[in-house]
Design a protein around this motif. Sequence first.
Motif, PDB file in Angstrom:
ATOM      1  N   ALA A  18       0.829  -1.208   0.000  1.00  0.00           N
ATOM      2  CA  ALA A  18       0.000   0.000   0.000  1.00  0.00           C
ATOM      3  C   ALA A  18       0.862   1.257   0.000  1.00  0.00           C
ATOM      4  O   ALA A  18       0.419   2.314  -0.427  1.00  0.00           O
ATOM      5  CB  ALA A  18      -0.917   0.000   1.224  1.00  0.00           C
ATOM      6  N   ALA A  19       2.096   1.135   0.487  1.00  0.00           N
ATOM      7  CA  ALA A  19       2.930   2.326   0.642  1.00  0.00           C
ATOM      8  C   ALA A  19       3.638   2.717  -0.643  1.00  0.00           C
ATOM      9  O   ALA A  19       4.236   3.774  -0.733  1.00  0.00           O
ATOM     10  CB  ALA A  19       3.961   2.095   1.748  1.00  0.00           C
ATOM     11  N   LEU A  20       3.588   1.848  -1.654  1.00  0.00           N
ATOM     12  CA  LEU A  20       4.262   2.158  -2.915  1.00  0.00           C
ATOM     13  C   LEU A  20       3.226   2.426  -3.990  1.00  0.00           C
ATOM     14  O   LEU A  20       2.262   1.672  -4.140  1.00  0.00           O
ATOM     15  CB  LEU A  20       5.158   0.990  -3.331  1.00  0.00           C
ATOM     16  CG  LEU A  20       6.380   0.761  -2.441  1.00  0.00           C
ATOM     17  CD1 LEU A  20       7.020  -0.580  -2.746  1.00  0.00           C
ATOM     18  CD2 LEU A  20       7.398   1.880  -2.620  1.00  0.00           C
ATOM     19  N   ASN A  21       3.457   3.477  -4.733  1.00  0.00           N
ATOM     20  CA  ASN A  21       2.576   3.796  -5.853  1.00  0.00           C
ATOM     21  C   ASN A  21       2.736   2.721  -6.925  1.00  0.00           C
ATOM     22  O   ASN A  21       3.825   2.534  -7.450  1.00  0.00           O
ATOM     23  CB  ASN A  21       2.958   5.171  -6.403  1.00  0.00           C
ATOM     24  CG  ASN A  21       2.003   5.658  -7.457  1.00  0.00           C
ATOM     25  OD1 ASN A  21       1.332   4.866  -8.111  1.00  0.00           O
ATOM     26  ND2 ASN A  21       1.927   6.956  -7.618  1.00  0.00           N
ATOM     27  N   PRO A  22       1.650   2.005  -7.256  1.00  0.00           N
ATOM     28  CA  PRO A  22       1.789   0.876  -8.178  1.00  0.00           C
ATOM     29  C   PRO A  22       2.251   1.268  -9.578  1.00  0.00           C
ATOM     30  O   PRO A  22       2.708   0.418 -10.323  1.00  0.00           O
ATOM     31  CB  PRO A  22       0.378   0.269  -8.224  1.00  0.00           C
ATOM     32  CG  PRO A  22      -0.526   1.289  -7.656  1.00  0.00           C
ATOM     33  CD  PRO A  22       0.287   2.120  -6.726  1.00  0.00           C
ATOM     34  N   TYR A  23       2.132   2.551  -9.923  1.00  0.00           N
ATOM     35  CA  TYR A  23       2.520   2.957 -11.274  1.00  0.00           C
ATOM     36  C   TYR A  23       3.905   3.578 -11.349  1.00  0.00           C
ATOM     37  O   TYR A  23       4.280   4.139 -12.362  1.00  0.00           O
ATOM     38  CB  TYR A  23       1.495   3.945 -11.854  1.00  0.00           C
ATOM     39  CG  TYR A  23       0.108   3.419 -11.806  1.00  0.00           C
ATOM     40  CD1 TYR A  23      -0.161   2.131 -12.270  1.00  0.00           C
ATOM     41  CD2 TYR A  23      -0.934   4.153 -11.281  1.00  0.00           C
ATOM     42  CE1 TYR A  23      -1.432   1.608 -12.211  1.00  0.00           C
ATOM     43  CE2 TYR A  23      -2.213   3.638 -11.220  1.00  0.00           C
ATOM     44  CZ  TYR A  23      -2.453   2.366 -11.694  1.00  0.00           C
ATOM     45  OH  TYR A  23      -3.712   1.854 -11.633  1.00  0.00           O
ATOM     46  N   MET A  24       4.621   3.556 -10.236  1.00  0.00           N
ATOM     47  CA  MET A  24       5.929   4.188 -10.257  1.00  0.00           C
ATOM     48  C   MET A  24       6.998   3.111 -10.169  1.00  0.00           C
ATOM     49  O   MET A  24       6.923   2.231  -9.315  1.00  0.00           O
ATOM     50  CB  MET A  24       6.049   5.114  -9.045  1.00  0.00           C
ATOM     51  CG  MET A  24       6.250   6.549  -9.389  1.00  0.00           C
ATOM     52  SD  MET A  24       6.274   7.494  -7.872  1.00  0.00           S
ATOM     53  CE  MET A  24       7.297   8.829  -8.387  1.00  0.00           C
ATOM     54  N   ALA A  83      10.675   6.047  -7.535  1.00  0.00           N
ATOM     55  CA  ALA A  83      10.021   6.421  -6.280  1.00  0.00           C
ATOM     56  C   ALA A  83      11.063   6.862  -5.255  1.00  0.00           C
ATOM     57  O   ALA A  83      10.849   7.831  -4.516  1.00  0.00           O
ATOM     58  CB  ALA A  83       9.198   5.258  -5.739  1.00  0.00           C
ATOM     59  N   TYR A 125       8.562  -2.559 -11.139  1.00  0.00           N
ATOM     60  CA  TYR A 125       7.365  -2.025 -10.504  1.00  0.00           C
ATOM     61  C   TYR A 125       7.115  -2.790  -9.204  1.00  0.00           C
ATOM     62  O   TYR A 125       7.520  -3.948  -9.086  1.00  0.00           O
ATOM     63  CB  TYR A 125       6.165  -2.159 -11.441  1.00  0.00           C
ATOM     64  CG  TYR A 125       6.192  -1.154 -12.556  1.00  0.00           C
ATOM     65  CD1 TYR A 125       5.784   0.156 -12.325  1.00  0.00           C
ATOM     66  CD2 TYR A 125       6.651  -1.497 -13.814  1.00  0.00           C
ATOM     67  CE1 TYR A 125       5.815   1.093 -13.338  1.00  0.00           C
ATOM     68  CE2 TYR A 125       6.693  -0.561 -14.839  1.00  0.00           C
ATOM     69  CZ  TYR A 125       6.274   0.736 -14.599  1.00  0.00           C
ATOM     70  OH  TYR A 125       6.311   1.669 -15.593  1.00  0.00           O
TER      71      TYR A 125
END
Lengths: 335, 323
Positions: free
Chosen positions: B104-110, B115, B155
């Motif tokens: 949840a803490a990582l932007n899935p599109y980055m 990041a 990713y």
Amino acid sequence: MSLKSYIITRIILALPMILILLIMIFFILRIIPGDPVLAILGGKAPVEVIEAKRHELGLDKPIIIQFFDYLGDVAKGDFGVSTLTSRPVWSEIKDRFPATLELTIFSFILALIIGIFWGAEAAWRKDKAIDISARVYSIFIYAVPVFWLGLMLQLLFGIYLRWLPVGGRLSPRVSLDIKTGLFLLDSLISWNWEAFWDVLKHLLLPGVTLGLVISSIFLRMVRNNTVLMLSKDFVKAAKARGLKPKVVLYGHALRNAFVPIFTIMGMQFALLLAGAILTETTFSWPGIGSYLVLKIKYRDFPAIQGTIIFFAIFVVIISIVIDIVNALVDPRVRY
Amino acid sequence: MIRVNNLKKYFPVKRTVGEVLLRVPQRFVKAVDGIDFTISKGETFGLVGESGSGKTTTGRLILRLVEPTSGKIFFEDIEITKLSKEELRKFRKNMQIIFQDPMAALNPYMKVGEAIKHGLEIHNIGDINKERKNMVMKMLERVNLSPPEDFYYRYPHELSGGQKQRIVIARALILKPKFVVADEAIAMLDVSVRSQLLKLLIDLKNEFDLTFLFITHDLATTKYICNKIGVMYLGKIVEIGNFKEIYNEPLHPYTKALISAVPEPDPKKKKEKLIPEGEVPNPINPPSGCKFHPRCPYAMDVCKVEEPSLKEFKNRKIACHLY
Ligand SMILES: Nc1ncnc2c1ncn2[C@@H]1O[C@H](COP(=O)(O)OP(=O)(O)O)[C@@H](O)[C@H]1O
Ligand code: SF4
Ligand SMILES: [Mg+2]
């Protein structure tokens, strides 16, 4: 699975669906009351004339035979001729389609602008005035019938203020060189500013009507998904890194909110077409929607069937395009 | 280094339209209800307590990811609670957070490398992109993701839970913060990688000279990393002091219960188990008096009416009528 084989699979899977749709529409048209011959000739024509017309249209054969004849033609890419105009259905649709496309694109862009900015700002200031007004707006517009909204705008801007025309695409006195059938584009290509303004003025009322309707669904989805995304830890992480609030909102929360919205939009596309039909009839917009309504009135079976199949193919293409775009923007989606 | 004074966070409970119309008064979840503590430089302060006791909210309040209802927070001599939005934004590089759920803490599109680099860009650390990228590569190696080129362009969904959490750690530490909140940083990970990550955190803490707020519901993990602990229950600190002293001789009945729940590595040394009975009470409607009294085996009459205050006792502070 590669993207290419995925697309091919999707098309193959869509074929039986289109066939079922075709069967349904074919038989429903022939079960519901209403006779195409009487609709064309009127009730007072002599019996011989009626019978001759019936024979000419092939409607005197048994329904099953009619069906297989039609299916055979469709398989060859022939959608028959309109019983009303005797023109090939497919070329009539091709002539009408750009008008619908232009209207839909215009409305979509308007809906996107309203939906994205209002939705994102509403999510950012949840439960504040901007959010509450967004919620009221989307419920109101969603609940109001399209034609009523169209009529109100016609009354205000067309009849009362006389700023904008209430119907059509182009004034008769204005000439325009038609190439793509998208009149805005055509007038731009030929640097015809007079036509451009005229087309834009005609497009404004139906475009805004349909645009508002689409925006109500869109606004709600953007707002809800962005609220959800703003509560996620990766958005908190972006904030914790010291990212500017607007970048957190538009760069992280909104972008991530968009993928489900995009998918839902694809599924709602059929619904949008229904909105387009109502808008086109209200504003006598010469697109596929008003074409279908006209053809239903005259029980023009081949034209109705052709239009429905065309819609179905269009929806399938849109949903495949959406899947492809999804695969391109979302690294998690692989086919 | 970190000083928290009478910090409070009350979350309003959503009312239905009917309740608003009937003028039902607004109720609050007192997630954090007046807590005080200090964390000295280089210390690791463990904040423990069952789920719902307000630990996460406390951690986020200190970083001002959640705005406090009242109270003061000092970082060295800077009052964080007084910083303007823009000052705070620039100040954020000094204090970072490691989240519980790395997915949840990582932007899935980055891409994960991007990041990590992002923070450097925000704070203009490093001159050119290449220099920033080098810093990221070094950091990836430092959290044992090597060769770093193999990870930079991936990713989040392509990494395992442990690898993702290493990315989250790298992303926090690349800004060279002085203070880090680790909120259940290893709780969601597979048991097999927990101890590796705990060891990594301890190593990094020494190497980067970090001050830690280590949040956990699992007292067992505090043993390896904490110098000091605070035990939280329903928004209040009930016992706070030196880790070893509290661990060896817990005094507050709630602390006793938590420690008795820690599995004993030596099976011969059977302990008396004091798992508190019942559920954590509803925080909207907490019990009167001592909030722990419905579950406390030592509860007395006074406990039901009078809330105990935090008092000095045996080199620590305890909120209990027994002391
Ligand atoms: N954003 C929020 N809105 C409303 N209530 C919240 C919010 N965040 C936490 N809470 C409530 O505050 C209490 C403490 O939660 P939390 O700080 O997450 O505790 P812990 O981390 O110890 O499990 C819980 O009762 C939770 O439901
Ligand atoms: S104050 Fe009373 S109820 Fe609360 S922990 Fe102490 S003994 Fe138990
Ligand atoms: Mg928590």
